[in-house]
Design an enzyme around this catalytic site. Sequence first.
Site, mmCIF file in Angstrom:
data_model
loop_
_atom_site.group_PDB
_atom_site.id
_atom_site.type_symbol
_atom_site.label_atom_id
_atom_site.label_comp_id
_atom_site.label_asym_id
_atom_site.label_seq_id
_atom_site.Cartn_x
_atom_site.Cartn_y
_atom_site.Cartn_z
ATOM 1 N N ASP A 226 78.165 37.288 67.359
ATOM 2 C CA ASP A 226 78.883 37.834 66.204
ATOM 3 C C ASP A 226 79.854 36.832 65.572
ATOM 4 O O ASP A 226 80.361 37.074 64.481
ATOM 5 C CB ASP A 226 79.657 39.103 66.622
ATOM 6 C CG ASP A 226 78.730 40.296 66.800
ATOM 7 O OD1 ASP A 226 77.492 40.114 66.715
ATOM 8 O OD2 ASP A 226 79.235 41.417 67.027
ATOM 9 N N GLU B 127 75.189 56.162 65.362
ATOM 10 C CA GLU B 127 74.942 56.312 66.813
ATOM 11 C C GLU B 127 76.094 57.079 67.471
ATOM 12 O O GLU B 127 75.868 57.907 68.359
ATOM 13 C CB GLU B 127 74.774 54.936 67.463
ATOM 14 C CG GLU B 127 73.453 54.274 67.072
ATOM 15 C CD GLU B 127 72.996 53.197 68.058
ATOM 16 O OE1 GLU B 127 73.842 52.446 68.562
ATOM 17 O OE2 GLU B 127 71.781 53.126 68.307
ATOM 18 N N ALA C 56 81.835 36.472 77.974
ATOM 19 C CA ALA C 56 80.748 36.903 78.861
ATOM 20 C C ALA C 56 80.069 38.143 78.286
ATOM 21 O O ALA C 56 79.860 39.147 78.968
ATOM 22 C CB ALA C 56 81.278 37.166 80.269
ATOM 23 N N GLN D 186 70.448 41.528 69.872
ATOM 24 C CA GLN D 186 69.116 40.930 69.894
ATOM 25 C C GLN D 186 69.193 39.442 69.515
ATOM 26 O O GLN D 186 68.683 38.574 70.225
ATOM 27 C CB GLN D 186 68.252 41.699 68.876
ATOM 28 C CG GLN D 186 66.833 41.332 68.871
ATOM 29 C CD GLN D 186 65.997 42.231 67.919
ATOM 30 O OE1 GLN D 186 64.809 42.101 67.881
ATOM 31 N NE2 GLN D 186 66.590 43.120 67.182
ATOM 32 N N VAL E 147 91.217 33.744 75.844
ATOM 33 C CA VAL E 147 91.238 32.543 74.995
ATOM 34 C C VAL E 147 92.256 32.778 73.889
ATOM 35 O O VAL E 147 92.241 33.818 73.230
ATOM 36 C CB VAL E 147 89.837 32.292 74.377
ATOM 37 C CG1 VAL E 147 89.878 31.107 73.428
ATOM 38 C CG2 VAL E 147 88.806 32.084 75.462
#
Length: 407
Positions: free
Chosen positions: A303, A172, A13, A321, A83
């Site tokens: 990913d 970042e 999710a 994105q 999972v």
Amino acid sequence: MTVKKPKIVVLGAGYGGLVTVTRLQKALSVDEANIVLVNKNDYHYETTWLHEASAGTLHHDRVRYDVDSVINRSKVEFIRAEVQDIKPDEKKVILNTGEVEYDYLVVALGGEAETFGIEGLKEHAFTISNVNTARQLRDHIDYQFATYALEEDKKDERLTIVVGGAGFTGIEFLGELANRVPELCKEYDIDYSKVRIYCVEAAPMVLPGFDPELVKYAVALLEKKGVEFKIGTPIKGATPEGIIVAKGETETEEIKAGTVVWAAGVRGSSIIEKSGIENMRARVKVNPDLRAPNQEDIFVIGDCSLMINEEINRPYPPTAQISMQQGETVARNIVKLLKGEGDLETFTPDIKGTVCSLGDDDAIGVVFDKKLTGTKASFMKKMIDNRALFMIGGPSLVLKKGKFNVL
Ligand code: FAD
Ligand code: NAD
């Protein structure tokens, strides 16, 4: 006689998984399919905000929201479970709580830290991977500052933080850290000059491949705030005392540090490797319709997927994105398969730009081919963060979780 409804199972999710599910629940009626979403937590976290929670500049509750708040439970069954494996031959997924069968599977389990087999990293370095790692790293840094005045042992190392990798995640995080450290110094009565923050990068430049002018801006800003860059310096190992870096061709050097953060790359999910689905470093080189090779009923996105940018003959970087755009395509392709609507859609990423935050108040970026720095770039980054919320939960989620502290 009742006809068996096709069962679509979505694993994860995150960005890709939730975009897929929210599009499917809109496109299909309860009579057309059973939609099942599996995730290890009952919440979604904004992976793209984890550097803030890790540095302690944003509380971890701000970076997550309940899965339930964006899915329609009358159409989607949510299974909170981990999972453990995928069995393509048996068309089922093994969970820690049991099993779930599928007709169509969407694997959107995200990435994991890539340590390239470097010794000691798994044991001695922190990563910026999820809410749990973010909380752990923030608490660890706080603890180092809190114990500085009390413990003589390894005193200087306590205030030394090493960030491995000057990619977007490393930079970042450093942006947030450079803003947080002065607050910590004030809180724990520590002289700022005692703190050392190193950024250690193997490549000869910070943010390899990014616009050099913008990189210069970022480096100057972070250096002004006390970050020391060691570029062209590959990390060779981590120990309980710090890191080992290469020095020249043959020698190594130790940097002692109480906190080592490994932000030097991601790979796909280890579940992919376990499943036997064809992969490279746990990422599946997907067909143009986003299905795994030789798997008619398994889509892989985010990913966990690998797509080559033919223009430069290199993989597209794994980003939120692209994950969200893939989620939209996969949902449309599954609807086509269910309704027998002909050829599946081919996925082509539509890259609108990249913005790298440098703390809450500054950033660098290229958006629609335009270079941005400072307040404008920082504003754009917050708009991008809000857009991700909007794409999954609409305006109400933006109002609940959005970033409105624009400068
Ligand atoms: P994710 O969004 O990571 O979600 C995967 C989900 O699967 C998670 O909910 C997880 O809990 C769940 N899961 C994993 N394993 C299991 C399991 N075994 N069982 C059950 N559930 C499981 N990209 C951008 O485009 N822009 C940015 O500004 C940006 N900033 C970033 C900043 C940071 C600090 C980081 C680390 C990354 C950033 N990225 C950014 C990259 C981006 O976050 C990822 O590419 C994106 O999150 C991938 O989306 P995904 O859907 O594949 O997986
Ligand atoms: P990355 O692979 O982009 O960068 C990792 C960096 O670590 C590279 O500069 C690499 O040279 C360096 N490195 C590798 N091995 C090393 C070693 N042994 N010693 C020292 N340095 C080493 O990884 P990332 O920064 O975690 O980013 C992962 C993905 O997430 C990327 O696709 C990135 O574009 C995306 N992301 C995007 C944003 C954004 O758009 N603002 C922010 C964060 C991440």
